[in-house]
Design an enzyme around this catalytic site. Structure first.
Site, PDB file in Angstrom:
ATOM      1  N   HIS A 223       0.849  -1.392  -0.223  1.00 38.25           N
ATOM      2  CA  HIS A 223      -0.279  -0.290   0.059  1.00 38.25           C
ATOM      3  C   HIS A 223       1.198   1.566  -0.267  1.00 38.25           C
ATOM      4  O   HIS A 223       0.381   2.185   0.505  1.00 38.25           O
ATOM      5  CB  HIS A 223      -1.361  -0.307   0.865  1.00 38.25           C
ATOM      6  CG  HIS A 223      -2.067  -0.462   1.493  1.00 38.25           C
ATOM      7  ND1 HIS A 223      -2.781  -1.674   1.868  1.00 38.25           N
ATOM      8  CD2 HIS A 223      -2.389  -1.906   0.239  1.00 38.25           C
ATOM      9  CE1 HIS A 223      -4.094  -2.373   1.822  1.00 38.25           C
ATOM     10  NE2 HIS A 223      -3.520  -2.742   1.025  1.00 38.25           N
TER      11      HIS A 223
ATOM     12  N   ASP B 186      -0.370   1.079  -9.540  1.00 38.04           N
ATOM     13  CA  ASP B 186      -1.824   0.676  -9.027  1.00 38.04           C
ATOM     14  C   ASP B 186      -3.067   2.046  -9.168  1.00 38.04           C
ATOM     15  O   ASP B 186      -2.921   2.655  -8.118  1.00 38.04           O
ATOM     16  CB  ASP B 186      -2.084   0.083  -7.659  1.00 38.04           C
ATOM     17  CG  ASP B 186      -3.232  -0.852  -7.660  1.00 38.04           C
ATOM     18  OD1 ASP B 186      -4.265  -0.183  -7.768  1.00 38.04           O
ATOM     19  OD2 ASP B 186      -2.957  -1.538  -6.504  1.00 38.04           O
TER      20      ASP B 186
ATOM     21  N   ASP C  99      -9.734   0.140 -11.067  1.00 37.66           N
ATOM     22  CA  ASP C  99      -8.635  -0.885 -10.647  1.00 37.66           C
ATOM     23  C   ASP C  99      -7.506  -1.362 -10.983  1.00 37.66           C
ATOM     24  O   ASP C  99      -7.602  -2.270 -11.505  1.00 37.66           O
ATOM     25  CB  ASP C  99      -8.947  -1.283  -9.557  1.00 37.66           C
ATOM     26  CG  ASP C  99      -7.748  -1.753  -8.358  1.00 37.66           C
ATOM     27  OD1 ASP C  99      -6.589  -1.435  -8.076  1.00 37.66           O
ATOM     28  OD2 ASP C  99      -8.500  -3.067  -7.359  1.00 37.66           O
TER      29      ASP C  99
ATOM     30  N   HIS D  67     -13.019  -2.117  -2.947  1.00 37.51           N
ATOM     31  CA  HIS D  67     -13.023  -3.086  -2.139  1.00 37.51           C
ATOM     32  C   HIS D  67     -14.488  -3.244  -2.328  1.00 37.51           C
ATOM     33  O   HIS D  67     -15.122  -2.578  -0.859  1.00 37.51           O
ATOM     34  CB  HIS D  67     -12.012  -2.877  -1.089  1.00 37.51           C
ATOM     35  CG  HIS D  67     -11.324  -3.582  -1.616  1.00 37.51           C
ATOM     36  ND1 HIS D  67      -9.560  -3.476  -0.443  1.00 37.51           N
ATOM     37  CD2 HIS D  67     -10.481  -3.406  -2.979  1.00 37.51           C
ATOM     38  CE1 HIS D  67      -8.462  -3.547  -0.929  1.00 37.51           C
ATOM     39  NE2 HIS D  67      -8.603  -3.401  -2.174  1.00 37.51           N
TER      40      HIS D  67
ATOM     41  N   TYR E 276       6.644 -10.264  -4.600  1.00 43.22           N
ATOM     42  CA  TYR E 276       6.986  -9.487  -3.821  1.00 43.22           C
ATOM     43  C   TYR E 276       8.518  -9.836  -3.507  1.00 43.22           C
ATOM     44  O   TYR E 276       8.253 -10.546  -1.952  1.00 43.22           O
ATOM     45  CB  TYR E 276       6.115  -8.373  -3.060  1.00 43.22           C
ATOM     46  CG  TYR E 276       5.369  -8.299  -3.386  1.00 43.22           C
ATOM     47  CD1 TYR E 276       4.735  -7.501  -4.439  1.00 43.22           C
ATOM     48  CD2 TYR E 276       3.731  -9.059  -3.736  1.00 43.22           C
ATOM     49  CE1 TYR E 276       3.311  -7.063  -5.045  1.00 43.22           C
ATOM     50  CE2 TYR E 276       3.280  -8.718  -4.090  1.00 43.22           C
ATOM     51  CZ  TYR E 276       2.554  -7.550  -5.086  1.00 43.22           C
ATOM     52  OH  TYR E 276       0.973  -7.787  -5.898  1.00 43.22           O
TER      53      TYR E 276
HETATM   54  N1  GLY Z   1      -6.225  -1.099  -5.123  1.00 42.10           N
HETATM   55  C1  GLY Z   1      -6.376  -1.794  -4.565  1.00 42.10           C
HETATM   56  C2  GLY Z   1      -6.417  -3.234  -4.734  1.00 42.10           C
HETATM   57  O1  GLY Z   1      -5.807  -3.459  -5.576  1.00 42.10           O
HETATM   58  O2  GLY Z   1      -6.732  -3.800  -4.054  1.00 42.10           O
HETATM   59 MN    MN Z   2      -7.544  -4.272  -6.396  1.00 46.63          MN
HETATM   60 MN    MN Z   3      -5.471  -2.022  -7.377  1.00 49.44          MN
END
Ligand code: GLY
Ligand code: MN
Ligand code: MN
Length: 438
Positions: free
Chosen positions: A243, A260, A271, A361, A388
């Site tokens: 994050h 992202d 997203d 989400h 990662y």
């Molecule tokens: N951008 C938040 C996720 O990918 O869950």
């Molecule tokens: Mn996502």
């Molecule tokens: Mn995302």
């Protein structure tokens, strides 16, 4: 900008009221106004449930649904039109115009709610509300109910049951209508264009937030006022922070950059994640891990179809990732045991997706009666495997350390499989390199 028409909102209210029990009332408050610092507020963003049912984006409002009410089932409390206040804080719809503009049956000033709402609640058996989301609202609700309780000797009957509104509402929000899918497709197209722009404009030496500015430029120019969530632009080791939003490091030559980011369009999120080399050419270790994540993503997309359950795309992605990690020497042992023990979580510590909708989400249960939910047409979700390798992970060869990769698309489940809403931005290695060298 695409906007849903008022019939869509009316249909949602009707669908919700059909699920409510007889002689009940639903009460829903607008989002709170929150302070950023001193006299500065965060930009106001309406609560998604509230907007889903109303299409109304003002603060200090309360929406009430009373199935079967003779004088109208949809009652709204909102801010009055007061010129001296509107000069400071902006135009308001106001209770007089609300029925015409918003399709409610009755509208009252929010300042009158304590006098009017107890009368609407009185005699109902059950109240549906999103309890527990706002202590202030919960307290208000108790005050209104206590007001009725204080008059039982005069014949008033208070409700005796409270139910979670979100339980009913979120099932509706989970399955998107064709109109909703079209808005989401448009949001996805704008975000795809923004990611394409980022790949085209990045240069080593830039700060991550300068690349973020390229994304914002495309979002806003295309009609999206806000991103759906804070954009992540992580170069080099920063790509391993899931994050990461500081976005203030310098992008070095040879870094992989993980972006992202997705725009919000008329309250619908997109997203997307793409990962690409700052100098336009993947190094050999970057290439090997990237191809593995991409193969895992294809496997997960393949598993996204009606009849499959929620977790099947994740299981498909994990299978491919673990096989590849063993082959490349990052994990040792039998694939089945590494999956069983979740040893792969050293490199892949999140799930392969989430519901997507008005919230990034989004709402909706992932399990029903203890079992993973079955996918059905109209559900929208993300497919976002990643790898990662921590910069200080000395259990692996040095060449892998500090590589963070995620590839994320948005898909809608269709009758036969799924449709990728975000397909306009490239993700094959050859296509990324070709785009960046053009
Ligand atoms: N951008 C938040 C996720 O990918 O869950
Ligand atoms: Mn996502
Ligand atoms: Mn995302």
């Amino acid at each position: 900008m695409i906007k849903l028409d008022s019939a869509e909102y009316a249909k949602r209210r009707k669908a919700l009221m059909e699920k409510m029990s007889p002689n009940s009332i639903a009460i829903l408050a607008s989002a709170p106004v929150t302070v950023r610092n001193r006299d500065v507020e965060h930009p106001f963003r309406q609560d998604s449930d509230f907007y889903y049912l109303s299409g109304f984006d003002e603060e200090h409002s309360v929406l009430v649904l009373i199935p079967g009410r003779e004088h109208g089932e949809y009652v709204l409390f909102c801010q009055e039109k007061i010129k001296e206040q509107e000069i400071w804080t902006g135009r308001r719809v106001g209770p007089e115009a609300a029925p015409d503009i918003l399709g409610c049956d009755d509208a009252f000033p929010i300042t009158d709610i304590d006098d009017i709402l107890p009368g609407l609640i009185e005699g109902k058996d059950r109240i549906y509300a999103n309890l527990g989301t706002s202590p202030e609202f919960d307290q208000k609700l108790m005050q209104w109910v206590n007001h009725i309780k204080a008059q039982v000797r005069s014949g008033a009957t208070p409700p005796h049951e409270f139910s979670a509104l979100d339980h009913l509402l979120h099932e509706l929000r989970l399955v998107k209508s064709p109109a909703e899918v079209e808005v989401m497709r448009h949001a996805a197209e704008i975000s795809a264009e923004a990611h394409t722009r980022a790949m085209q404009t990045v240069r080593p030496g830039m700060r991550e937030y300068q690349l973020e500015a390229e994304l914002m430029q495309i979002f806003m120019a295309a009609g999206s006022r806000w991103p759906a969530y804070p954009s992540i632009v992580g170069a080099g080791d920063n790509a391993c922070i899931l994050h990461y939003t500081r976005n203030d490091d310098v992008i070095d030559d040879g870094d992989l950059i993980l972006i992202d980011a997705g725009c919000e369009l008329d309250y619908y999120a997109s997203d997307i994640t793409r990962t690409f080399p700052s100098n336009g050419r993947f190094s050999e270790p970057q290439r090997a891990l990237y191809q593995l994540v991409l193969d895992a993503q294809y496997a997960a997309i393949e598993a996204t179809k009606p009849g499959n359950h929620w977790n099947q795309p994740h299981e498909a992605a994990v299978q491919v990732l673990v096989e590849g990690l063993v082959e490349l020497g990052l994990l040792e042992g039998s694939v089945d045991e590494l999956i069983e023990s979740q040893a792969y979580r050293q490199f892949y510590m999140h799930k392969t997706g989430h519901w997507l909708g008005m919230d990034v989400h989004d709402v909706g249960e992932y399990r029903v009666d203890g079992e993973w939910r079955t996918l059905q047409p109209g559900m929208v979700l993300t497919i976002e495997p990643g790898l990662y390798v921590a910069p200080d992970d000395d259990s692996v060869d040095e060449k892998w350390r500090g590589i963070g990769i995620r590839i994320e698309d948005d898909v809608v489940v269709t009758e036969k499989g799924c449709d990728i809403l975000t397909k306009d931005v490239v993700k094959e290695i050859a296509d990324i390199e070709a785009l960046m060298s053009a």
